[in-house]
Design an enzyme around this catalytic site. Structure first.
Site, PDB file in Angstrom:
ATOM      1  N   GLY A 146       0.831  -1.196   0.000  1.00 56.38           N
ATOM      2  CA  GLY A 146       0.000   0.000   0.000  1.00 56.38           C
ATOM      3  C   GLY A 146       0.861   1.239   0.000  1.00 56.38           C
ATOM      4  N   PRO A 194       2.548   4.796   0.964  1.00 55.02           N
ATOM      5  CA  PRO A 194       3.092   5.226   2.248  1.00 55.02           C
ATOM      6  C   PRO A 194       1.996   5.877   3.090  1.00 55.02           C
ATOM      7  CG  PRO A 194       4.432   6.060   0.433  1.00 55.02           C
ATOM      8  CD  PRO A 194       3.239   5.415  -0.180  1.00 55.02           C
ATOM      9  N   GLY A 252      -0.848   2.902   6.875  1.00 54.38           N
ATOM     10  CA  GLY A 252      -0.983   2.223   8.156  1.00 54.38           C
ATOM     11  C   GLY A 252      -0.413   0.823   8.190  1.00 54.38           C
ATOM     12  N   HIS A 305     -13.817  35.740 -12.232  1.00 54.40           N
ATOM     13  CA  HIS A 305     -13.557  34.394 -12.722  1.00 54.40           C
ATOM     14  C   HIS A 305     -14.144  33.357 -11.748  1.00 54.40           C
ATOM     15  CE1 HIS A 305     -10.797  31.334 -14.702  1.00 54.40           C
ATOM     16  NE2 HIS A 305     -11.089  30.734 -13.554  1.00 54.40           N
ATOM     17  N   GLU A 306     -13.794  33.509 -10.485  1.00 54.67           N
ATOM     18  CA  GLU A 306     -14.284  32.541  -9.493  1.00 54.67           C
ATOM     19  C   GLU A 306     -15.797  32.667  -9.309  1.00 54.67           C
ATOM     20  OE1 GLU A 306     -12.263  30.310  -8.860  1.00 54.67           O
ATOM     21  OE2 GLU A 306     -10.394  31.347  -9.354  1.00 54.67           O
TER      22      GLU A 306
HETATM   23  P1  ADP Z   1       2.950   2.971   6.497  1.00 54.05           P
HETATM   24  O1  ADP Z   1       3.725   1.981   7.315  1.00 54.05           O
HETATM   25  O2  ADP Z   1       1.902   2.343   5.646  1.00 54.05           O
HETATM   26  O3  ADP Z   1       3.778   3.947   5.734  1.00 54.05           O
HETATM   27  P2  ADP Z   1       2.249   3.959   9.073  1.00 54.05           P
HETATM   28  O4  ADP Z   1       1.692   2.751   9.709  1.00 54.05           O
HETATM   29  O5  ADP Z   1       3.638   4.330   9.413  1.00 54.05           O
HETATM   30  O6  ADP Z   1       2.101   3.855   7.501  1.00 54.05           O
HETATM   31  O7  ADP Z   1       1.269   5.176   9.365  1.00 54.05           O
HETATM   32  C1  ADP Z   1       1.722   6.379   9.900  1.00 54.05           C
HETATM   33  C2  ADP Z   1       0.735   6.921  10.891  1.00 54.05           C
HETATM   34  O8  ADP Z   1      -0.464   7.309  10.242  1.00 54.05           O
HETATM   35  C3  ADP Z   1       0.314   5.917  11.923  1.00 54.05           C
HETATM   36  O9  ADP Z   1       1.194   5.870  12.992  1.00 54.05           O
HETATM   37  C4  ADP Z   1      -1.050   6.412  12.324  1.00 54.05           C
HETATM   38  O10 ADP Z   1      -0.954   7.406  13.303  1.00 54.05           O
HETATM   39  C5  ADP Z   1      -1.579   7.036  11.059  1.00 54.05           C
HETATM   40  N1  ADP Z   1      -2.445   6.085  10.368  1.00 54.05           N
HETATM   41  C6  ADP Z   1      -2.252   5.562   9.138  1.00 54.05           C
HETATM   42  N2  ADP Z   1      -3.257   4.731   8.810  1.00 54.05           N
HETATM   43  C7  ADP Z   1      -4.106   4.722   9.853  1.00 54.05           C
HETATM   44  C8  ADP Z   1      -5.332   4.038  10.131  1.00 54.05           C
HETATM   45  N3  ADP Z   1      -5.889   3.207   9.253  1.00 54.05           N
HETATM   46  N4  ADP Z   1      -5.928   4.259  11.320  1.00 54.05           N
HETATM   47  C9  ADP Z   1      -5.382   5.103  12.212  1.00 54.05           C
HETATM   48  N5  ADP Z   1      -4.235   5.757  12.020  1.00 54.05           N
HETATM   49  C10 ADP Z   1      -3.584   5.589  10.851  1.00 54.05           C
HETATM   50 ZN    ZN Z   2     -10.908  28.738 -13.013  1.00 56.21          ZN
END
Ligand code: ADP
Ligand code: ZN
Length: 620
Positions: free
Chosen positions: A208, A210, A213, A428-429
């Site tokens: 998955g 980065p 989780g 524009h917006e």
């Molecule tokens: P990965 O290892 O996939 O790069 P991490 O596990 O290091 O991601 O996630 C980094 C932080 O993001 C975790 O410590 C947590 O705080 C938060 N996080 C990521 N996914 C979740 C999730 N599904 N639920 C709760 N917190 C999450």
């Molecule tokens: Zn525009």
């Protein structure tokens, strides 16, 4: 006050530079000292009482005579059966070790304190290599290069202990959790598996993006099973000393075996497990490291009680050997969270932050498509920081908006803009905003319009989807195209055809993309029909249409142009008819810089409220 709001701010990345400098100084001192000792003739006296030096081939030949062997980096020391001490420089070779061990010798591998002993000999070489390495790393733009290679010298960093993290700390990925419950069961009681003859899981690959989780989930598994958690990163196993990776793999598996049942987590496993194709200068070393990993995993029996979890964001890059039965044969894909998942993750992390009651996390979840769990945590963290800076007692809706826009669009630009440019941006917006309200029951409801520049945008109109989109209706596409070109239409109506700007560049690109996809891939144009016409795109250049004759390509081009022309004509018609309201919107934007969806709705049609429009969409 800072404490009140943020109970758990993430600590900043540690800066390594100071200790690096100290280390360098220490190494340098060691070299100098060593030079002096050598001149005193100290080296000779040491060698007299020292062990006999064996060559590698001696070791191979006399394997049966070896009684003990302690291996540090690539130096083996120990006793022969007749009591003589020996020392030998060896290359790692599992078969040799097995042969020695099968004679009843004790073999121990010690990488924890090895390099200190050999400072004198190795330092000049290592320092030279450091510099080369450093320069290489530097050239490749890695500021962390030096610290990386230093970690390579240190004992493998191992996080251990029984984590307190449990499945409760992981939100929004319930089905993935479900898939891993069995692993928890196994770690808790492996005999249960053996009793029914079930094949025991060994390696699991979490893949998955980065921040989705993966580490968190692995920790939670160990926490649920109440077993020790060992973590290393694939990049720890590549060092500048050949054979170090192999030694470190052995070391970490040794440790895991001593602590079984336990969980061994290897992050960035692609760093060792990459397909063996690219030829880089340390390729062979990596291959040996990978082989060692496979040997270790193949050696697991049902009684071993170790689960190895590997994490990667590039599962396609992995060597197929890693994925064979008995190795990482179970893959769990962790996707970026969907809307419900984002809400759950936000709710979990929001517990650490004190927020105003009116903060709507559901709305925030809707407006954060594509963000990972880590991004969401970071977003809440940024909101809290913003609240502190703004002097708020509690994190408010505004703080969250600001953090979100910063994360998605870049920081606010303090840009000196000419008054007439700001005015043009406002119209524009306002054009985008007005047409959005016209199509409120087809397209996503409008969230806000702003003329605060961010990133490359001078201003923007944001929409919030009701739910995660899987497909779009033709009506929705038509609406979105009209909304997209409305900015340019407003410029032309209010400032004249010769005043139009390049500010609509991304709008036009978006309208074109929408039309092209609908026509060539979704079969939404009756002129082209239900034919898929792929158009390969290389960097920068568009290749000619595939599966299409030149004539079809022409029809496609004409259709796209017609769709956009129609959208533009409609937008001009609608805006001209409602000139006064659009002007009012633009003036309000100039006065207030940002208007919420509700405010826009109130200006446009005081009777209809946005919530009504939203409900209407939700019912669809
Ligand atoms: P990965 O290892 O996939 O790069 P991490 O596990 O290091 O991601 O996630 C980094 C932080 O993001 C975790 O410590 C947590 O705080 C938060 N996080 C990521 N996914 C979740 C999730 N599904 N639920 C709760 N917190 C999450
Ligand atoms: Zn525009």
């Amino acid at each position: 006050m800072e404490k009140n709001i943020i109970k758990n701010l993430k600590k900043n990345k540690k800066t390594n530079s100071s200790w690096l400098l100290m280390l360098f100084a220490a190494l340098f001192a060691a070299v100098v000292a060593n030079a002096f000792i050598a001149h005193d003739g100290g080296k000779d006296t040491v060698q007299v009482s020292g062990p006999v030096e064996l060559t590698f081939s001696d070791v191979l030949r006399r394997a049966s005579e070896i009684q003990t062997m302690n291996i540090r980096d690539d130096v083996a020391t120990g006793k022969l059966s007749d009591g003589t001490k020996y020392r030998a420089v060896i290359t790692y070779n599992p078969e040799l070790l097995e042969k020695i061990a099968s004679n009843g010798a004790t073999v121990s591998i010690d990488t924890s304190k090895g390099w200190v002993d050999y400072l004198g000999t190795w330092v000049p070489i290592i320092m030279g290599l450091f510099f080369i390495w450093w320069i290489f790393r530097g050239l490749r733009g890695g500021a962390g290069g030096l610290s990386r290679s230093l970690i390579g010298q240190n004992p493998t960093k191992i996080m251990t202990g029984k984590p307190k993290t449990t499945f409760k700390d992981v939100a929004g990925i319930d089905s993935e959790k479900q898939e891993l419950v069995e692993v928890v069961d196994f770690l808790r009681d492996k005999s249960k598996f053996a009793a029914v003859g079930a094949r025991v899981p060994r390696g699991i690959l979490l893949s998955g993006e980065p921040g989705t989780g993966k580490t968190l989930l692995a920790r939670a598994i160990a926490g649920e099973a109440n077993v020790p958690f060992f973590a290393a990163s694939g990049s720890d196993f590549s060092g500048i000393i050949v054979g170090l990776g192999v030694a470190k793999i052995k070391e970490i598996f040794e440790m895991a075996k001593r602590n079984a049942p336990c969980l061994l987590f290897i992050d960035e496993i692609d760093a060792i497990g990459q397909k063996r194709s690219q030829t880089s200068f340390n390729d062979q070393d990596r291959e040996q490291t990978l082989n060692q990993l496979l040997i270790e995993m193949d050696g697991f029996s049902n009684e071993t009680g170790i689960i190895v979890i590997g994490a990667t964001n590039r599962p396609d890059m992995l060597d197929p050997a890693l994925l064979r039965p008995g190795r990482f044969d179970r893959q769990v894909q962790i996707d970026l969270p969907d809307m419900a998942g984002r809400k759950a993750i936000l709710e979990l992390h929001a517990k650490k932050i004190k927020m105003e009651k009116d903060v709507d996390l559901g709305e925030l979840a809707r407006g954060t498509t594509g963000l990972s769990g880590a991004d969401l945590e970071n977003l809440l963290n940024e909101s809290a920081l913003h609240a502190v800076r703004a002097g708020h007692k509690l994190v408010a809706h505004d703080d969250i908006e600001e953090a979100r826009d910063k994360l998605l669009m870049g920081p606010r630009k303090i840009r000196k803009m000419r008054a007439e440019d700001i005015k043009l941006t406002a119209y524009h917006e306002a054009g985008h905003a007005f047409i959005s309200t016209v199509y409120a029951d087809v397209a996503d409801p409008i969230h806000k319009a702003t003329i605060i520049p961010r990133g490359r945008a001078l201003g923007m109109v944001q929409h919030l989807p009701i739910d995660d989109k899987v497909s779009m209706s033709l009506a929705e596409i038509r609406a979105n195209m009209r909304i997209a070109v409305a900015g340019r239409a407003a410029e032309e109506i209010f400032f004249g055809a010769d005043k139009i700007t390049t500010g609509a560049e991304s709008d036009i690109a978006m309208a074109t993309r929408l039309a092209r996809r609908s026509i060539t891939m979704a079969g939404l144009s009756d002129k082209v029909g239900l034919v898929a016409i792929n158009q390969a795109q290389t960097f920068g250049a568009r290749l000619p249409l595939e599966n299409a004759s030149e004539k079809t390509a022409e029809i496609v081009d004409r259709e796209i142009k017609k769709w956009i022309d129609d959208a533009y004509a409609d937008a001009v018609k609608i805006l001209t008819k409602n000139r006064a309201t659009v002007k009012k919107l633009a003036e309000e934007l100039l006065a207030r810089e940002t208007l919420t969806g509700e405010e826009i709705m109130k200006i446009v049609s005081p009777k209809k409220s946005l919530t009504k429009a939203r409900k209407k969409v939700a019912k669809k």
